[in-house]
Design an enzyme around this catalytic site. Sequence first.
Site, PDB file in Angstrom:
ATOM      1  N   SER A  90       0.760  -1.158  -0.191  1.00 40.36           N
ATOM      2  CA  SER A  90       0.041   0.288   0.134  1.00 40.36           C
ATOM      3  C   SER A  90       0.853   0.867   0.028  1.00 40.36           C
ATOM      4  O   SER A  90       0.399   2.305   0.328  1.00 40.36           O
ATOM      5  CB  SER A  90      -1.313   0.084   1.084  1.00 40.36           C
ATOM      6  OG  SER A  90      -0.612  -0.570   2.441  1.00 40.36           O
ATOM      7  N   THR A 192      -1.455   3.027   4.457  1.00 45.02           N
ATOM      8  CA  THR A 192      -0.438   4.758   4.965  1.00 45.02           C
ATOM      9  C   THR A 192      -0.026   4.304   5.850  1.00 45.02           C
ATOM     10  O   THR A 192      -0.335   3.788   7.114  1.00 45.02           O
ATOM     11  CB  THR A 192      -1.591   5.550   4.811  1.00 45.02           C
ATOM     12  OG1 THR A 192      -2.654   5.179   3.229  1.00 45.02           O
ATOM     13  CG2 THR A 192      -1.377   6.838   4.211  1.00 45.02           C
ATOM     14  N   THR A 210       1.407   7.280   0.252  1.00 47.20           N
ATOM     15  CA  THR A 210       0.125   5.774  -0.111  1.00 47.20           C
ATOM     16  C   THR A 210       0.270   5.419  -1.390  1.00 47.20           C
ATOM     17  O   THR A 210       0.457   6.654  -2.194  1.00 47.20           O
ATOM     18  CB  THR A 210      -0.755   5.865   0.766  1.00 47.20           C
ATOM     19  OG1 THR A 210      -1.612   5.335   0.697  1.00 47.20           O
ATOM     20  CG2 THR A 210      -1.709   7.115  -0.180  1.00 47.20           C
ATOM     21  N   ARG A 220      -8.203   9.006  -8.619  1.00 49.25           N
ATOM     22  CA  ARG A 220      -8.920   8.917  -7.314  1.00 49.25           C
ATOM     23  C   ARG A 220      -7.385   9.298  -6.737  1.00 49.25           C
ATOM     24  O   ARG A 220      -6.232   8.754  -5.895  1.00 49.25           O
ATOM     25  CB  ARG A 220      -9.802   7.667  -6.944  1.00 49.25           C
ATOM     26  CG  ARG A 220      -9.681   7.946  -5.308  1.00 49.25           C
ATOM     27  CD  ARG A 220      -8.835   7.360  -4.531  1.00 49.25           C
ATOM     28  NE  ARG A 220      -9.412   7.379  -2.695  1.00 49.25           N
ATOM     29  CZ  ARG A 220      -8.774   7.473  -1.911  1.00 49.25           C
ATOM     30  NH1 ARG A 220      -7.426   7.020  -2.063  1.00 49.25           N
ATOM     31  NH2 ARG A 220      -9.228   7.236  -0.729  1.00 49.25           N
ATOM     32  N   THR A 243      -4.404   7.114   8.746  1.00 50.95           N
ATOM     33  CA  THR A 243      -4.367   5.899   7.654  1.00 50.95           C
ATOM     34  C   THR A 243      -6.218   5.867   7.412  1.00 50.95           C
ATOM     35  O   THR A 243      -7.352   6.157   8.079  1.00 50.95           O
ATOM     36  CB  THR A 243      -3.439   4.567   8.010  1.00 50.95           C
ATOM     37  OG1 THR A 243      -3.856   4.025   6.673  1.00 50.95           O
ATOM     38  CG2 THR A 243      -4.181   4.387  10.108  1.00 50.95           C
ATOM     39  N   GLY A 244      -6.392   5.195   6.728  1.00 46.81           N
ATOM     40  CA  GLY A 244      -7.884   4.320   6.456  1.00 46.81           C
ATOM     41  C   GLY A 244      -8.865   4.874   5.663  1.00 46.81           C
ATOM     42  O   GLY A 244      -7.629   5.423   4.185  1.00 46.81           O
TER      43      GLY A 244
HETATM   44  N1  ASP Z   1      -5.509   6.845   3.403  1.00 43.12           N
HETATM   45  C1  ASP Z   1      -5.682   6.307   2.781  1.00 43.12           C
HETATM   46  C2  ASP Z   1      -6.439   6.698   1.105  1.00 43.12           C
HETATM   47  O1  ASP Z   1      -7.183   6.876   1.361  1.00 43.12           O
HETATM   48  C3  ASP Z   1      -5.554   4.836   2.253  1.00 43.12           C
HETATM   49  C4  ASP Z   1      -4.672   3.872   3.756  1.00 43.12           C
HETATM   50  O2  ASP Z   1      -4.892   4.941   4.649  1.00 43.12           O
HETATM   51  O3  ASP Z   1      -3.988   3.647   3.269  1.00 43.12           O
HETATM   52  O4  ASP Z   1      -5.830   6.798   0.768  1.00 43.12           O
END
Ligand code: ASP
Length: 333
Positions: A90, A192, A210, A220, A243-244
């Site tokens: 990721s 991330t 990320t 996106r 993250t998330g």
């Molecule tokens: N926050 C990141 C995103 O939405 C994803 C992740 O935390 O891995 O791109």
Amino acid sequence: MKRRNFIQKASLSTFGVVASASVVACNTDKEKNNVSSIVNSTSVEPIVIATWNVPNATAKAWEVLQNNGSSLDAVEQGCMIEEADVKNSSVGKGGAPDRDGNVTLDACIMDKDGNYGAVMCVQNITHVISLARKVMEETPHVILAGKGAENFGYDLGFKKENLLTESSKKAWEKWKETSDYKPVINIENHDTIGMLAIDHNGDISGACTTSGLSYKMAGRVGDSPIIGSGLFIDNEVGGATATGMGEEVLKTVGSFLIVELMRQGKTPQEACEEAVRRVVKKSGDRYKDFQVGFIALNKKGETGAYCIHEFFNYNVYKLGENKNYESLFYNQI
Ligand code: ASP
């Protein structure tokens, strides 16, 4: 209704009172004095905190700090470890691609002086965190996206690479068999790396890198490269990173919110909890289907972390009670 009438009506009914207003300029010296009372900068030991279990990355950042490097160098070099690790699906090289099979990376970095640099939707360059730093330090801009960011990198000597590894390609091909896009909590591969550090001068910097959500739509962009959402640093107060599910973090400007809550006196832990509650509240019932996690660090070196669902974890590198530096892994459940 004519615009002029509308404005008058709005002034009366919506805002209640119509007063003749003059703009009062802020008293800069007085404001600065207020700020320094918040800072109360006592000597603080260096510390690194990062989302997820990334001991190699925090150890690298710590090594930089130990050699008297700046927190900015520390977070950059720490993030680079994960960007180069093809097993991390990721971040950086080996990151999961979008639906079309292209790996596109987002990253940002913020320094002690409030300078900020970000790149988004970058293909073919592994160390986007360093590219973000170059945007911050060598351009008059704050964000570069797509081809412009890539070409800027190539001009500076960044290597052009194929970031789609065989295993990421295989996983993408498997995904294409159903093309089912319904992120499942903690399985949608959002790992991330957000990293915050304090150096020997007591200065805070942060970085975030990320490949975004796996199999996202082409183009996106999530929260990670957006100032205030995926990352925010105010060296007078502290820093936070996320993250998330980026879409949800963006809508609440989560990292900025946490720093402002700390400014108002909340501990990093309290601030992270409040920000998560805000995300949950604003999402209605949807929070059941997505994960968001925050980490935070204040000027005193106190840390905090909170998430919606179990299995978020984070890594801290700091001076332990036995006066040895130690890498601590916290599982948030
Ligand atoms: N926050 C990141 C995103 O939405 C994803 C992740 O935390 O891995 O791109």
